[in-house]
Design a protein around this motif. Sequence first.
Motif, PDB file in Angstrom:
ATOM      1  N   ILE A 125       0.839  -1.214   0.000  1.00  0.00           N
ATOM      2  CA  ILE A 125       0.000   0.000   0.000  1.00  0.00           C
ATOM      3  C   ILE A 125       0.861   1.247   0.000  1.00  0.00           C
ATOM      4  CG2 ILE A 125      -1.747   1.257   1.300  1.00  0.00           C
ATOM      5  CD1 ILE A 125      -2.744  -1.405   2.361  1.00  0.00           C
ATOM      6  N   GLY A 126       1.953   1.223   0.739  1.00  0.00           N
ATOM      7  CA  GLY A 126       2.851   2.372   0.798  1.00  0.00           C
ATOM      8  C   GLY A 126       3.951   2.130   1.810  1.00  0.00           C
ATOM      9  N   LYS A 127       4.871   3.081   1.907  1.00  0.00           N
ATOM     10  CA  LYS A 127       5.988   2.969   2.833  1.00  0.00           C
ATOM     11  C   LYS A 127       6.140   4.262   3.624  1.00  0.00           C
ATOM     12  CE  LYS A 127       8.584  -0.095  -0.267  1.00  0.00           C
ATOM     13  NZ  LYS A 127       9.859  -0.297  -1.013  1.00  0.00           N
ATOM     14  N   THR A 128       6.802   4.134   4.761  1.00  0.00           N
ATOM     15  CA  THR A 128       7.096   5.314   5.577  1.00  0.00           C
ATOM     16  C   THR A 128       8.251   5.000   6.507  1.00  0.00           C
ATOM     17  OG1 THR A 128       6.119   7.020   6.979  1.00  0.00           O
ATOM     18  CG2 THR A 128       5.550   4.731   7.482  1.00  0.00           C
ATOM     19  N   HIS A 129       8.733   6.019   7.211  1.00  0.00           N
ATOM     20  CA  HIS A 129       9.807   5.851   8.179  1.00  0.00           C
ATOM     21  C   HIS A 129       9.369   6.473   9.504  1.00  0.00           C
ATOM     22  CE1 HIS A 129      12.053   5.366   4.398  1.00  0.00           C
ATOM     23  NE2 HIS A 129      12.878   4.601   5.121  1.00  0.00           N
TER      24      HIS A 129
ATOM     25  N   GLN B 118      -0.509   3.057  19.384  1.00  0.00           N
ATOM     26  CA  GLN B 118      -1.722   2.582  20.046  1.00  0.00           C
ATOM     27  C   GLN B 118      -2.796   2.303  19.003  1.00  0.00           C
ATOM     28  OE1 GLN B 118      -1.798   2.072  23.344  1.00  0.00           O
ATOM     29  NE2 GLN B 118       0.283   2.894  23.650  1.00  0.00           N
ATOM     30  N   VAL B 119      -3.825   1.542  19.431  1.00  0.00           N
ATOM     31  CA  VAL B 119      -4.958   1.275  18.535  1.00  0.00           C
ATOM     32  C   VAL B 119      -5.641   2.576  18.178  1.00  0.00           C
ATOM     33  CG1 VAL B 119      -7.167   0.079  18.294  1.00  0.00           C
ATOM     34  CG2 VAL B 119      -5.286  -1.018  19.532  1.00  0.00           C
ATOM     35  N   GLY B 120      -5.837   2.799  16.866  1.00  0.00           N
ATOM     36  CA  GLY B 120      -6.478   4.016  16.399  1.00  0.00           C
ATOM     37  C   GLY B 120      -5.512   5.055  15.889  1.00  0.00           C
ATOM     38  N   ASP B 121      -4.200   4.887  16.122  1.00  0.00           N
ATOM     39  CA  ASP B 121      -3.214   5.831  15.604  1.00  0.00           C
ATOM     40  C   ASP B 121      -3.157   5.773  14.086  1.00  0.00           C
ATOM     41  OD1 ASP B 121      -2.656   6.544  18.142  1.00  0.00           O
ATOM     42  OD2 ASP B 121      -0.719   5.502  18.295  1.00  0.00           O
ATOM     43  N   VAL B 122      -2.794   6.864  13.460  1.00  0.00           N
ATOM     44  CA  VAL B 122      -2.705   6.966  12.007  1.00  0.00           C
ATOM     45  C   VAL B 122      -1.247   7.132  11.604  1.00  0.00           C
ATOM     46  CG1 VAL B 122      -3.370   8.285   9.961  1.00  0.00           C
ATOM     47  CG2 VAL B 122      -5.008   7.972  11.836  1.00  0.00           C
ATOM     48  N   ILE B 123      -0.818   6.324  10.621  1.00  0.00           N
ATOM     49  CA  ILE B 123       0.550   6.417  10.106  1.00  0.00           C
ATOM     50  C   ILE B 123       0.467   6.966   8.687  1.00  0.00           C
ATOM     51  CG2 ILE B 123       2.638   5.147   9.502  1.00  0.00           C
ATOM     52  CD1 ILE B 123       1.873   3.057  11.565  1.00  0.00           C
ATOM     53  N   GLN B 124       1.151   8.052   8.422  1.00  0.00           N
ATOM     54  CA  GLN B 124       1.137   8.665   7.098  1.00  0.00           C
ATOM     55  C   GLN B 124       2.110   7.941   6.182  1.00  0.00           C
ATOM     56  OE1 GLN B 124       1.798  12.865   7.112  1.00  0.00           O
ATOM     57  NE2 GLN B 124       1.665  13.081   4.876  1.00  0.00           N
ATOM     58  N   LEU B 125       1.620   7.477   5.013  1.00  0.00           N
ATOM     59  CA  LEU B 125       2.430   6.760   4.034  1.00  0.00           C
ATOM     60  C   LEU B 125       2.901   7.710   2.947  1.00  0.00           C
ATOM     61  CD1 LEU B 125       0.232   3.530   3.658  1.00  0.00           C
ATOM     62  CD2 LEU B 125       2.142   3.934   5.220  1.00  0.00           C
ATOM     63  N   ASP B 126       3.759   7.197   2.060  1.00  0.00           N
ATOM     64  CA  ASP B 126       4.313   8.030   0.985  1.00  0.00           C
ATOM     65  C   ASP B 126       3.495   7.947  -0.293  1.00  0.00           C
ATOM     66  OD1 ASP B 126       4.840   5.440   0.327  1.00  0.00           O
ATOM     67  OD2 ASP B 126       6.975   5.719  -0.118  1.00  0.00           O
TER      68      ASP B 126
ATOM     69  N   GLU C   7      -3.560   7.000  -5.792  1.00  0.00           N
ATOM     70  CA  GLU C   7      -2.405   6.360  -6.431  1.00  0.00           C
ATOM     71  C   GLU C   7      -2.550   4.833  -6.398  1.00  0.00           C
ATOM     72  OE1 GLU C   7       2.491   6.387  -5.963  1.00  0.00           O
ATOM     73  OE2 GLU C   7       1.221   7.851  -4.898  1.00  0.00           O
ATOM     74  N   ASP C   8      -2.151   4.174  -7.509  1.00  0.00           N
ATOM     75  CA  ASP C   8      -2.202   2.700  -7.567  1.00  0.00           C
ATOM     76  C   ASP C   8      -1.191   2.098  -6.595  1.00  0.00           C
ATOM     77  OD1 ASP C   8      -4.074   2.952  -9.535  1.00  0.00           O
ATOM     78  OD2 ASP C   8      -2.669   2.627 -11.191  1.00  0.00           O
ATOM     79  N   ILE C   9      -1.577   0.990  -5.989  1.00  0.00           N
ATOM     80  CA  ILE C   9      -0.632   0.280  -5.124  1.00  0.00           C
ATOM     81  C   ILE C   9       0.147  -0.739  -5.966  1.00  0.00           C
ATOM     82  CG2 ILE C   9      -2.111   0.552  -3.109  1.00  0.00           C
ATOM     83  CD1 ILE C   9      -2.930  -2.346  -3.370  1.00  0.00           C
ATOM     84  N   LYS C  10       1.337  -1.077  -5.521  1.00  0.00           N
ATOM     85  CA  LYS C  10       2.205  -1.990  -6.259  1.00  0.00           C
ATOM     86  C   LYS C  10       1.993  -3.420  -5.782  1.00  0.00           C
ATOM     87  CE  LYS C  10       5.750   1.542  -6.977  1.00  0.00           C
ATOM     88  NZ  LYS C  10       7.155   1.950  -6.708  1.00  0.00           N
ATOM     89  N   ILE C  11       1.883  -4.363  -6.739  1.00  0.00           N
ATOM     90  CA  ILE C  11       1.653  -5.783  -6.421  1.00  0.00           C
ATOM     91  C   ILE C  11       2.863  -6.586  -6.905  1.00  0.00           C
ATOM     92  CG2 ILE C  11       0.157  -7.789  -6.742  1.00  0.00           C
ATOM     93  CD1 ILE C  11      -2.122  -5.826  -7.337  1.00  0.00           C
ATOM     94  N   TYR C  12       3.514  -7.283  -5.976  1.00  0.00           N
ATOM     95  CA  TYR C  12       4.710  -8.070  -6.280  1.00  0.00           C
ATOM     96  C   TYR C  12       4.366  -9.561  -6.310  1.00  0.00           C
ATOM     97  CZ  TYR C  12       7.628  -3.956  -5.422  1.00  0.00           C
ATOM     98  OH  TYR C  12       8.227  -2.731  -5.491  1.00  0.00           O
ATOM     99  N   VAL C  13       4.896 -10.275  -7.319  1.00  0.00           N
ATOM    100  CA  VAL C  13       4.844 -11.735  -7.366  1.00  0.00           C
ATOM    101  C   VAL C  13       6.248 -12.222  -7.059  1.00  0.00           C
ATOM    102  CG1 VAL C  13       4.386 -13.780  -8.756  1.00  0.00           C
ATOM    103  CG2 VAL C  13       2.981 -11.731  -9.049  1.00  0.00           C
TER     104      VAL C  13
END
Length: 328
Positions: free
Chosen positions: A265-269, A279-287, A292-298
Amino acid sequence: MSDVLSQSEIDALLQALSTGEVNVQEMKEDTHEKKVKKYDFRRPDKFAKDQLRTLQVIHENFSRLLNTYLSGYLRCLVQVDVFTVEQLTYYEFSNSISNPAVLGIVDFSPLSGQIILDITPDIAFTLIDRILGGSGKPMEETRNFTEIEITLLKTVIKQMIRLFKEPWENVLDLEPKLEKIETNSQFAQIISPNETIALITLNVKIGEVEGMLNICIPHLVIEPILSQLSTKYWFNSSSKESTPDDQKIIESRIHKAYVPIRAIIGKTHITISEFLDLQVGDVIQLDTTINEDIKIYVGNELKYRGKPGMKKKKLAVQIVGVERKEEI
């Protein structure tokens, strides 16, 4: 190489022939004398040398597979080699079995009949010791096996039997199955005592302990495929070119193979302290953004682009594009 006669010896031989001292007919009879080969009807040779050689090649492959399996399973140095391949009567084999013994009675399907996997006690006890976390040192004295030890050995022998499939695949598709384990040779009479068997003896060394593993294959069991146990047939079948049917089988098996798929879905640091305070309910901002389309790896290869969503109340990903190599 025959001796070369001198001129004087040739002259003497011609003189003896002319005077009748030497009979030419008797010399011919001596030359054409039939050679008699001894044959023991109590121990008939039912396996040709070529067939025994093929059995040796098959079980050399089996010993290599067994060596790899035992080394990984026991986590120690294991060496397995083919010691001898010979034909005996079942009576001779059963008389040579130690007491107690570990005799695995194996159904050799699709062939009708059974074979025996005989493990000497020193190797059997070493297997048990290594499985239970011991050092695998040789035992000072031999005793009978307990029910728990038989259960442990049954697990190992079942895996050993599965290794038969690959070495025998050039002859037939085996489906061997362990029927039971006996510790007394008197309860392992799978054929008549006078029947001929092929006995393959493997030398097994586990750490400092060395012993034998015997594979008893009755002639009656493999008689239907004896014609295929010639070295010429075996090598021809192993080196034959693949046919369209073979390719279809390979393709169908590849289609059934499982491969890992990851939708990123995305990455972050974030810092370690932030990670520990989550904690439960916290939000993490992705890049990535919502649109935007998410990337699917095989495996480790980027193959598709997709959109996250729900299907039947479960998280899902809809593929909206295919990544080409030139686009990566």
